[in-house]
Every structure is written in structure tokens, then in C-alpha cells.
Scaffold this motif. Structure first.
Motif, PDB file in Angstrom:
ATOM      1  N   LEU A   1       0.819  -1.213   0.000  1.00 20.23           N
ATOM      2  CA  LEU A   1       0.000   0.000   0.000  1.00 20.23           C
ATOM      3  C   LEU A   1       0.855   1.266   0.000  1.00 20.23           C
ATOM      4  O   LEU A   1       0.435   2.299  -0.522  1.00 20.23           O
ATOM      5  N   ALA A   2       2.044   1.198   0.584  1.00 20.23           N
ATOM      6  CA  ALA A   2       2.922   2.364   0.671  1.00 20.23           C
ATOM      7  C   ALA A   2       3.896   2.458  -0.505  1.00 20.23           C
ATOM      8  O   ALA A   2       4.672   3.416  -0.577  1.00 20.23           O
ATOM      9  N   ASP A   3       3.837   1.519  -1.421  1.00 18.81           N
ATOM     10  CA  ASP A   3       4.775   1.482  -2.546  1.00 18.81           C
ATOM     11  C   ASP A   3       4.691   2.791  -3.340  1.00 18.81           C
ATOM     12  O   ASP A   3       3.628   3.149  -3.851  1.00 18.81           O
TER      13      ASP A   3
ATOM     14  N   THR B   1      -0.085   6.905   2.718  1.00 22.08           N
ATOM     15  CA  THR B   1       0.958   7.357   3.635  1.00 22.08           C
ATOM     16  C   THR B   1       0.961   6.443   4.852  1.00 22.08           C
ATOM     17  O   THR B   1       0.000   5.691   5.091  1.00 22.08           O
ATOM     18  N   ALA B   2       2.027   6.551   5.641  1.00 18.85           N
ATOM     19  CA  ALA B   2       2.086   5.768   6.879  1.00 18.85           C
ATOM     20  C   ALA B   2       0.920   6.124   7.796  1.00 18.85           C
ATOM     21  O   ALA B   2       0.352   5.248   8.458  1.00 18.85           O
ATOM     22  N   ALA B   3       0.538   7.390   7.801  1.00 23.46           N
ATOM     23  CA  ALA B   3      -0.598   7.812   8.637  1.00 23.46           C
ATOM     24  C   ALA B   3      -1.894   7.155   8.164  1.00 23.46           C
ATOM     25  O   ALA B   3      -2.713   6.729   8.994  1.00 23.46           O
ATOM     26  N   ASP B   4      -2.081   7.058   6.848  1.00 27.23           N
ATOM     27  CA  ASP B   4      -3.282   6.411   6.301  1.00 27.23           C
ATOM     28  C   ASP B   4      -3.310   4.929   6.667  1.00 27.23           C
ATOM     29  O   ASP B   4      -4.352   4.391   7.057  1.00 27.23           O
ATOM     30  N   ILE B   5      -2.163   4.279   6.526  1.00 26.95           N
ATOM     31  CA  ILE B   5      -2.070   2.854   6.858  1.00 26.95           C
ATOM     32  C   ILE B   5      -2.317   2.656   8.349  1.00 26.95           C
ATOM     33  O   ILE B   5      -3.051   1.749   8.753  1.00 26.95           O
TER      34      ILE B   5
ATOM     35  N   ASP C   1       4.232   5.546  13.775  1.00 23.73           N
ATOM     36  CA  ASP C   1       5.581   4.965  13.869  1.00 23.73           C
ATOM     37  C   ASP C   1       5.559   3.458  13.637  1.00 23.73           C
ATOM     38  O   ASP C   1       6.426   2.912  12.955  1.00 23.73           O
ATOM     39  N   TYR C   2       4.570   2.789  14.216  1.00 22.60           N
ATOM     40  CA  TYR C   2       4.459   1.342  14.026  1.00 22.60           C
ATOM     41  C   TYR C   2       4.165   1.024  12.561  1.00 22.60           C
ATOM     42  O   TYR C   2       4.722   0.066  12.005  1.00 22.60           O
ATOM     43  N   ALA C   3       3.326   1.822  11.924  1.00 23.25           N
ATOM     44  CA  ALA C   3       3.021   1.613  10.507  1.00 23.25           C
ATOM     45  C   ALA C   3       4.297   1.721   9.669  1.00 23.25           C
ATOM     46  O   ALA C   3       4.510   0.914   8.757  1.00 23.25           O
ATOM     47  N   LYS C   4       5.137   2.701   9.984  1.00 21.50           N
ATOM     48  CA  LYS C   4       6.404   2.840   9.247  1.00 21.50           C
ATOM     49  C   LYS C   4       7.271   1.603   9.421  1.00 21.50           C
ATOM     50  O   LYS C   4       7.877   1.107   8.455  1.00 21.50           O
ATOM     51  N   LYS C   5       7.328   1.076  10.649  1.00 26.42           N
ATOM     52  CA  LYS C   5       8.121  -0.136  10.906  1.00 26.42           C
ATOM     53  C   LYS C   5       7.545  -1.340  10.175  1.00 26.42           C
ATOM     54  O   LYS C   5       8.285  -2.173   9.648  1.00 26.42           O
TER      55      LYS C   5
END
Length: 115
Positions: A73-75, A83-87, A96-100
């Protein structure tokens, strides 16, 4: 939620199979994989331990699928990338967890985690 921990050098364990329970048994709050019917404490410990390992393995595998989905989804090549916030919002994670998880998913897709 726990941080993802790639197991790079551990073989994937084959847990005891999880059997689906009939709907009427699952509806009974006292019923749990027929554990309540086991009278022998040794047998109860053995079966409960099997289930514990199976649930952990299932949770680990599901988390890996979450991570791969988050990475996809972030590709940045996707026109509809998130975005990480959307995910994070979709998965009920922190940003932060989404980014990881996105990074963990990318590692998994590159084959950097042992199967």
C-alpha cells in the motif's frame, strides 16, 4: 501491539492444526477447543500448549501478511499509494508502528526473513 521481530535464522514451526468448531460449540462461552472436557491435567497441558503454539504461529503469520500489505500500500510506484498515517489509521496502529511494518514488509518481500 508488539514490534515485528523478523526471525532470520529460525525455521518456521509447524503448529498443531487449528480445527474449526461447530457453531453451537463456539457459541458456548465455556467451550474452547474442547479443552474443558479434558480431565487429565497432563493431557490438558499438552493440548493447551499445542493450541498456544498454533495461535502464536498464526498470529506471526498474519502479522507478516499485514506487513506485506502495508508495504504494498505504501509502494511509491502506486498512483494510489497510502501514507504511513493512512495505513496506521486503517490498521489501528500508531504512525511509527506503521512505518516499521512497511519496512518489515519490504524486507519480507525482498526475501530477507527466514521462512
Amino acid at each position: 501491539m508488539a514490534e515485528p521481530t523478523p526471525r532470520r535464522h529460525e525455521p518456521r514451526l509447524r503448529p498443531a492444526p487449528l480445527l474449526f468448531e461447530p457453531a453451537e460449540a463456539a457459541a458456548d462461552p465455556e467451550h474452547f477447543f474442547d479443552l474443558e472436557s479434558i480431565d487429565d491435567p497432563g493431557a490438558l497441558l499438552e493440548r493447551a500448549t499445542e493450541l498456544t503454539h498454533a495461535f502464536r504461529a498464526a498470529a506471526d503469520r498474519a502479522m507478516e501478511f499485514q506487513a506485506v500489505a502495508a508495504a504494498q500500500l505504501a509502494d511509491p510506484r502506486r498512483f494510489d499509494r497510502l501514507t504511513a498515517a493512512d495505513i496506521a489509521e486503517r490498521a489501528e496502529w500508531t504512525e511509527d508502528y506503521a512505518k516499521k511494518m512497511v519496512e518489515f514488509g519490504r524486507d519480507l518481500m525482498r526475501g530477507e526473513s527466514a521462512e
